[in-house]
Design a protein around this motif. Sequence first.
Motif, PDB file in Angstrom:
ATOM      1  N   GLU A   1      13.731  -8.935   4.044  1.00  0.00           N
ATOM      2  CA  GLU A   1      13.071  -9.773   3.047  1.00  0.00           C
ATOM      3  C   GLU A   1      12.021  -9.002   2.274  1.00  0.00           C
ATOM      4  OE1 GLU A   1      11.190 -13.782   3.709  1.00  0.00           O
ATOM      5  OE2 GLU A   1      12.875 -13.920   5.092  1.00  0.00           O
ATOM      6  N   LEU A   2      11.227  -8.206   2.995  1.00  0.00           N
ATOM      7  CA  LEU A   2      10.073  -7.540   2.389  1.00  0.00           C
ATOM      8  C   LEU A   2      10.382  -6.148   1.865  1.00  0.00           C
ATOM      9  CD1 LEU A   2       7.402  -8.644   5.006  1.00  0.00           C
ATOM     10  CD2 LEU A   2       7.704  -9.545   2.710  1.00  0.00           C
ATOM     11  N   PHE A   3      11.357  -5.467   2.465  1.00  0.00           N
ATOM     12  CA  PHE A   3      11.642  -4.090   2.068  1.00  0.00           C
ATOM     13  C   PHE A   3      13.009  -3.924   1.409  1.00  0.00           C
ATOM     14  CE2 PHE A   3       8.441  -3.818   5.368  1.00  0.00           C
ATOM     15  CZ  PHE A   3       7.558  -2.890   4.855  1.00  0.00           C
ATOM     16  N   GLY A   4      13.741  -5.021   1.290  1.00  0.00           N
ATOM     17  CA  GLY A   4      15.032  -4.965   0.617  1.00  0.00           C
ATOM     18  C   GLY A   4      14.973  -5.568  -0.770  1.00  0.00           C
TER      19      GLY A   4
ATOM     20  N   SER B   1      18.252  -0.506   0.968  1.00  0.00           N
ATOM     21  CA  SER B   1      18.561   0.810   0.413  1.00  0.00           C
ATOM     22  C   SER B   1      19.024   1.759   1.521  1.00  0.00           C
ATOM     23  CB  SER B   1      17.315   1.384  -0.276  1.00  0.00           C
ATOM     24  OG  SER B   1      17.491   2.751  -0.571  1.00  0.00           O
ATOM     25  N   ARG B   2      19.854   2.720   1.150  1.00  0.00           N
ATOM     26  CA  ARG B   2      20.307   3.718   2.117  1.00  0.00           C
ATOM     27  C   ARG B   2      19.163   4.611   2.587  1.00  0.00           C
ATOM     28  NH1 ARG B   2      26.166   5.883  -0.236  1.00  0.00           N
ATOM     29  NH2 ARG B   2      27.274   3.875  -0.099  1.00  0.00           N
ATOM     30  N   ARG B   3      18.073   4.592   1.857  1.00  0.00           N
ATOM     31  CA  ARG B   3      16.913   5.405   2.244  1.00  0.00           C
ATOM     32  C   ARG B   3      15.956   4.622   3.148  1.00  0.00           C
ATOM     33  NH1 ARG B   3      13.911   6.808  -2.853  1.00  0.00           N
ATOM     34  NH2 ARG B   3      14.338   4.592  -3.231  1.00  0.00           N
ATOM     35  N   THR B   4      16.311   3.391   3.490  1.00  0.00           N
ATOM     36  CA  THR B   4      15.433   2.514   4.255  1.00  0.00           C
ATOM     37  C   THR B   4      16.113   2.108   5.565  1.00  0.00           C
ATOM     38  OG1 THR B   4      14.645   1.624   2.146  1.00  0.00           O
ATOM     39  CG2 THR B   4      14.012   0.436   4.131  1.00  0.00           C
ATOM     40  N   ALA B   5      15.355   2.066   6.629  1.00  0.00           N
ATOM     41  CA  ALA B   5      15.922   1.686   7.923  1.00  0.00           C
ATOM     42  C   ALA B   5      14.858   1.023   8.784  1.00  0.00           C
ATOM     43  CB  ALA B   5      16.502   2.905   8.642  1.00  0.00           C
ATOM     44  N   HIS B   6      15.319   0.165   9.676  1.00  0.00           N
ATOM     45  CA  HIS B   6      14.448  -0.501  10.636  1.00  0.00           C
ATOM     46  C   HIS B   6      14.999  -0.233  12.032  1.00  0.00           C
ATOM     47  CE1 HIS B   6      13.107  -4.478  12.679  1.00  0.00           C
ATOM     48  NE2 HIS B   6      12.259  -3.497  12.946  1.00  0.00           N
TER      49      HIS B   6
ATOM     50  N   ARG C   1       0.810  -1.211   0.000  1.00  0.00           N
ATOM     51  CA  ARG C   1       0.000   0.000   0.000  1.00  0.00           C
ATOM     52  C   ARG C   1       0.848   1.267   0.000  1.00  0.00           C
ATOM     53  NH1 ARG C   1      -5.078   0.052   3.879  1.00  0.00           N
ATOM     54  NH2 ARG C   1      -5.539   1.717   2.397  1.00  0.00           N
ATOM     55  N   LEU C   2       2.166   1.112   0.046  1.00  0.00           N
ATOM     56  CA  LEU C   2       3.045   2.274   0.070  1.00  0.00           C
ATOM     57  C   LEU C   2       3.465   2.665  -1.344  1.00  0.00           C
ATOM     58  CD1 LEU C   2       5.344   1.255   3.066  1.00  0.00           C
ATOM     59  CD2 LEU C   2       3.480   2.921   3.087  1.00  0.00           C
ATOM     60  N   ALA C   3       3.569   3.959  -1.591  1.00  0.00           N
ATOM     61  CA  ALA C   3       3.996   4.443  -2.905  1.00  0.00           C
ATOM     62  C   ALA C   3       5.467   4.136  -3.148  1.00  0.00           C
ATOM     63  CB  ALA C   3       3.735   5.946  -3.022  1.00  0.00           C
ATOM     64  N   ASP C   4       6.287   4.242  -2.112  1.00  0.00           N
ATOM     65  CA  ASP C   4       7.729   3.985  -2.241  1.00  0.00           C
ATOM     66  C   ASP C   4       8.184   3.179  -1.023  1.00  0.00           C
ATOM     67  OD1 ASP C   4      10.387   3.912  -2.808  1.00  0.00           O
ATOM     68  OD2 ASP C   4      10.730   6.079  -2.728  1.00  0.00           O
ATOM     69  N   PRO C   5       8.034   1.852  -1.052  1.00  0.00           N
ATOM     70  CA  PRO C   5       8.363   1.033   0.120  1.00  0.00           C
ATOM     71  C   PRO C   5       9.848   0.958   0.442  1.00  0.00           C
ATOM     72  CG  PRO C   5       7.790  -0.362  -1.743  1.00  0.00           C
ATOM     73  CD  PRO C   5       7.507   1.043  -2.161  1.00  0.00           C
ATOM     74  N   GLN C   6      10.693   1.505  -0.411  1.00  0.00           N
ATOM     75  CA  GLN C   6      12.129   1.504  -0.123  1.00  0.00           C
ATOM     76  C   GLN C   6      12.622   2.891   0.286  1.00  0.00           C
ATOM     77  OE1 GLN C   6      14.159  -0.359  -3.429  1.00  0.00           O
ATOM     78  NE2 GLN C   6      13.737  -2.393  -2.614  1.00  0.00           N
ATOM     79  N   ASN C   7      11.697   3.704   0.784  1.00  0.00           N
ATOM     80  CA  ASN C   7      12.056   5.021   1.282  1.00  0.00           C
ATOM     81  C   ASN C   7      11.267   5.257   2.572  1.00  0.00           C
ATOM     82  OD1 ASN C   7      12.995   7.627   1.605  1.00  0.00           O
ATOM     83  ND2 ASN C   7      11.605   8.512   0.094  1.00  0.00           N
ATOM     84  N   LEU C   8      11.713   4.591   3.636  1.00  0.00           N
ATOM     85  CA  LEU C   8      10.970   4.669   4.894  1.00  0.00           C
ATOM     86  C   LEU C   8      11.867   4.293   6.070  1.00  0.00           C
ATOM     87  CD1 LEU C   8      10.306   1.539   5.946  1.00  0.00           C
ATOM     88  CD2 LEU C   8       8.704   1.628   4.068  1.00  0.00           C
TER      89      LEU C   8
END
Length: 229
Positions: A183-186, A208-213, A160-167
């Motif tokens: 697994e799901l966001f990489g 991605s460098r724009r993604t973090a947990h 449901r996210l427009a850009d799931p690799q920027n969060l």
Amino acid sequence: MFHSLPIDSFVCQTTHCPDFQQSGRQNVKFRKFYGPQKRRLLRCRTCDTEFSETRGTPYWGSKLAPAQIDNIIDHLTHGTCFSSTAALTDCHRTTAAQFTRLAGVHLQRFHDLHSFVGEKVEQAWDFTVVNPRSKFVIKGQVGARTADLTGVLLSEARDRLADPQNLVLFTDGYLPYQSLFPELFGSAWQPPRQGKRGRFPRRTYRISRRTAHVRIIKEYSGKRGLTWP
């Protein structure tokens, strides 16, 4: 719409009743159908009070059809403003604002119940993915806290996210989040094999460098929080 819900899923809505909002008591019984929409009138055997099956929900007391109310709430939860929601659903913007409040109160009550199933023997978790800026609920699941259900929640939220690799995803310390997030966001990556023989190394996931947990792990002493690493 409501007729698909079994009678034993309803609870008494009378505040002075000993069984007020208590599930699993088998105290709510069908009384009769009423009104042009043939809704069910229910009766609590504990306090002998009658109430509509829509009591305690955003549908209670509304002259709008349930389908139109669903449409209004659907537009609002997807970020549509009051004026645009009113134009798209053929209602006034103050009506759209009113259902925002009603649905919010209903969701808060549901959250405060902490979702215990049946006779409160099996605990069920209320999983929600929320946008911290807009406060909109992106996705929710209710059930036993397992890795499978956690995976379903994150997978459907990602879709449901427009850009799931920027969060930046904030969770508690539940371990399955740690393995499910990459697994799901990489992006899947297969490391090259060393030489021409042997098995390929296990597939990994690049973030991605724009993604973090961020996992927030709380440590308690009794009921007092000590640290939040």
